[in-house]
Design a protein around this motif. Structure first.
Motif, PDB file in Angstrom:
ATOM      1  N   LEU A  72     -76.351 -32.865 -27.925  1.00 22.16           N
ATOM      2  CA  LEU A  72     -75.765 -33.066 -29.248  1.00 22.16           C
ATOM      3  C   LEU A  72     -76.771 -32.911 -30.381  1.00 22.16           C
ATOM      4  O   LEU A  72     -76.440 -33.155 -31.542  1.00 22.16           O
ATOM      5  CB  LEU A  72     -75.101 -34.446 -29.325  1.00 22.16           C
ATOM      6  CG  LEU A  72     -73.787 -34.573 -28.564  1.00 22.16           C
ATOM      7  CD1 LEU A  72     -73.351 -36.021 -28.485  1.00 22.16           C
ATOM      8  CD2 LEU A  72     -72.713 -33.721 -29.213  1.00 22.16           C
ATOM      9  N   TRP A  78     -71.012 -31.380 -32.448  1.00 26.84           N
ATOM     10  CA  TRP A  78     -70.500 -32.674 -32.897  1.00 26.84           C
ATOM     11  C   TRP A  78     -68.983 -32.627 -32.998  1.00 26.84           C
ATOM     12  O   TRP A  78     -68.395 -31.576 -33.272  1.00 26.84           O
ATOM     13  CB  TRP A  78     -71.068 -33.022 -34.259  1.00 26.84           C
ATOM     14  CG  TRP A  78     -72.536 -33.334 -34.255  1.00 26.84           C
ATOM     15  CD1 TRP A  78     -73.383 -33.316 -33.192  1.00 26.84           C
ATOM     16  CD2 TRP A  78     -73.315 -33.688 -35.385  1.00 26.84           C
ATOM     17  NE1 TRP A  78     -74.643 -33.640 -33.588  1.00 26.84           N
ATOM     18  CE2 TRP A  78     -74.633 -33.872 -34.941  1.00 26.84           C
ATOM     19  CE3 TRP A  78     -73.030 -33.851 -36.730  1.00 26.84           C
ATOM     20  CZ2 TRP A  78     -75.663 -34.239 -35.797  1.00 26.84           C
ATOM     21  CZ3 TRP A  78     -74.057 -34.212 -37.578  1.00 26.84           C
ATOM     22  CH2 TRP A  78     -75.357 -34.407 -37.114  1.00 26.84           C
ATOM     23  N   ALA A  88     -66.323 -35.583 -24.797  1.00 30.50           N
ATOM     24  CA  ALA A  88     -67.407 -34.703 -25.230  1.00 30.50           C
ATOM     25  C   ALA A  88     -67.154 -33.277 -24.747  1.00 30.50           C
ATOM     26  O   ALA A  88     -66.523 -33.069 -23.706  1.00 30.50           O
ATOM     27  CB  ALA A  88     -68.733 -35.213 -24.683  1.00 30.50           C
ATOM     28  N   VAL A  92     -71.870 -30.695 -23.313  1.00 33.38           N
ATOM     29  CA  VAL A  92     -72.479 -32.014 -23.450  1.00 33.38           C
ATOM     30  C   VAL A  92     -72.315 -32.813 -22.159  1.00 33.38           C
ATOM     31  O   VAL A  92     -73.202 -33.572 -21.771  1.00 33.38           O
ATOM     32  CB  VAL A  92     -71.853 -32.759 -24.652  1.00 33.38           C
ATOM     33  CG1 VAL A  92     -72.346 -34.182 -24.746  1.00 33.38           C
ATOM     34  CG2 VAL A  92     -72.131 -32.002 -25.935  1.00 33.38           C
ATOM     35  N   VAL A 104     -67.715 -39.171 -27.191  1.00 36.70           N
ATOM     36  CA  VAL A 104     -68.609 -39.111 -28.344  1.00 36.70           C
ATOM     37  C   VAL A 104     -67.807 -39.437 -29.605  1.00 36.70           C
ATOM     38  O   VAL A 104     -66.599 -39.186 -29.668  1.00 36.70           O
ATOM     39  CB  VAL A 104     -69.291 -37.716 -28.423  1.00 36.70           C
ATOM     40  CG1 VAL A 104     -68.282 -36.632 -28.664  1.00 36.70           C
ATOM     41  CG2 VAL A 104     -70.389 -37.684 -29.439  1.00 36.70           C
ATOM     42  N   VAL A 180     -73.914 -39.985 -34.854  1.00 38.12           N
ATOM     43  CA  VAL A 180     -73.244 -39.486 -33.654  1.00 38.12           C
ATOM     44  C   VAL A 180     -73.705 -40.349 -32.497  1.00 38.12           C
ATOM     45  O   VAL A 180     -74.907 -40.487 -32.247  1.00 38.12           O
ATOM     46  CB  VAL A 180     -73.582 -37.999 -33.393  1.00 38.12           C
ATOM     47  CG1 VAL A 180     -72.876 -37.508 -32.146  1.00 38.12           C
ATOM     48  CG2 VAL A 180     -73.180 -37.152 -34.600  1.00 38.12           C
TER      49      VAL A 180
END
Length: 186
Positions: A72, A78, A88, A92, A104, A180
């Motif tokens: 990330l 993101w 995610a 990721v 996330v 994040v």
């Protein structure tokens, strides 16, 4: 004059000849002798529904969280929607294997999200949920069921935070940039 109050006699149980025969002595049973499959912990059971499923260790959760946070580092990965826990992206999640779920959240400054709103409504358990800050600045706020503030802890970059099940948690962006945070559940 004395009053003689007597209670009625209780009937005596009938005794049969088969009841009077002496039963062979039984060995003292421990509490675990009655549970069968639990006595043989670690051994395979003949029952499919009792098959144990290995849960990831805290070390495995931490490795997956670090891997996800590293992936990330590119803002293009993101989440587009802010303020909601989301699965995610596959890139990721690559570091997570087995029964781990990587979610996330991206938070704008002064925005917060409840940790109870994780996908599938899974309850946090000791060592079952791990948070890792990927970008920005955030604090973890724990409250009692009656709303009383129990603790405020900073999520430090490069360090993970394991969640307990005794309180409600909220994640708050206390910085001036987008935060994040990665959550790995096992």
């Amino acid at each position: 004059m004395s009053s003689d109050i007597s209670t009625p006699a209780r009937p005596q149980p009938r005794v049969h000849a088969r009841d009077t025969a002496e039963a062979p002595p039984r060995p003292a049973a421990s509490a675990l002798d009655e549970i069968g499959d639990l006595v043989m912990a670690g051994q395979r059971s003949g029952y499919a529904h009792l098959a144990g499923r290995a849960r990831p260790t805290v070390g495995q959760l931490l490795t997956a969280a670090r891997s996800a946070a590293h992936a990330l580092s590119r803002p293009s990965l993101w989440p587009r929607r802010h303020g909601f826990w989301q699965l995610a992206p596959r890139t990721v999640r690559r570091g997570a294997s087995g029964r781990m779920r990587v979610t996330v959240v991206a938070l704008e400054p002064d925005e917060f999200v409840s940790l109870a709103s994780a996908p599938e409504g899974r309850a946090a358990g000791p060592g079952a949920d791990l948070l890792y800050l990927a970008h920005g600045r955030a604090h973890l706020v724990a409250t009692a069921p009656n709303g009383a503030l129990l603790a405020v802890r900073r999520l430090a970059g490069g360090r993970a935070r394991a969640l307990g099940a005794n309180s409600e948690h909220q994640l708050v962006n206390t910085g001036t940039r987008t935060a994040v945070v990665v959550r790995v559940t096992g």
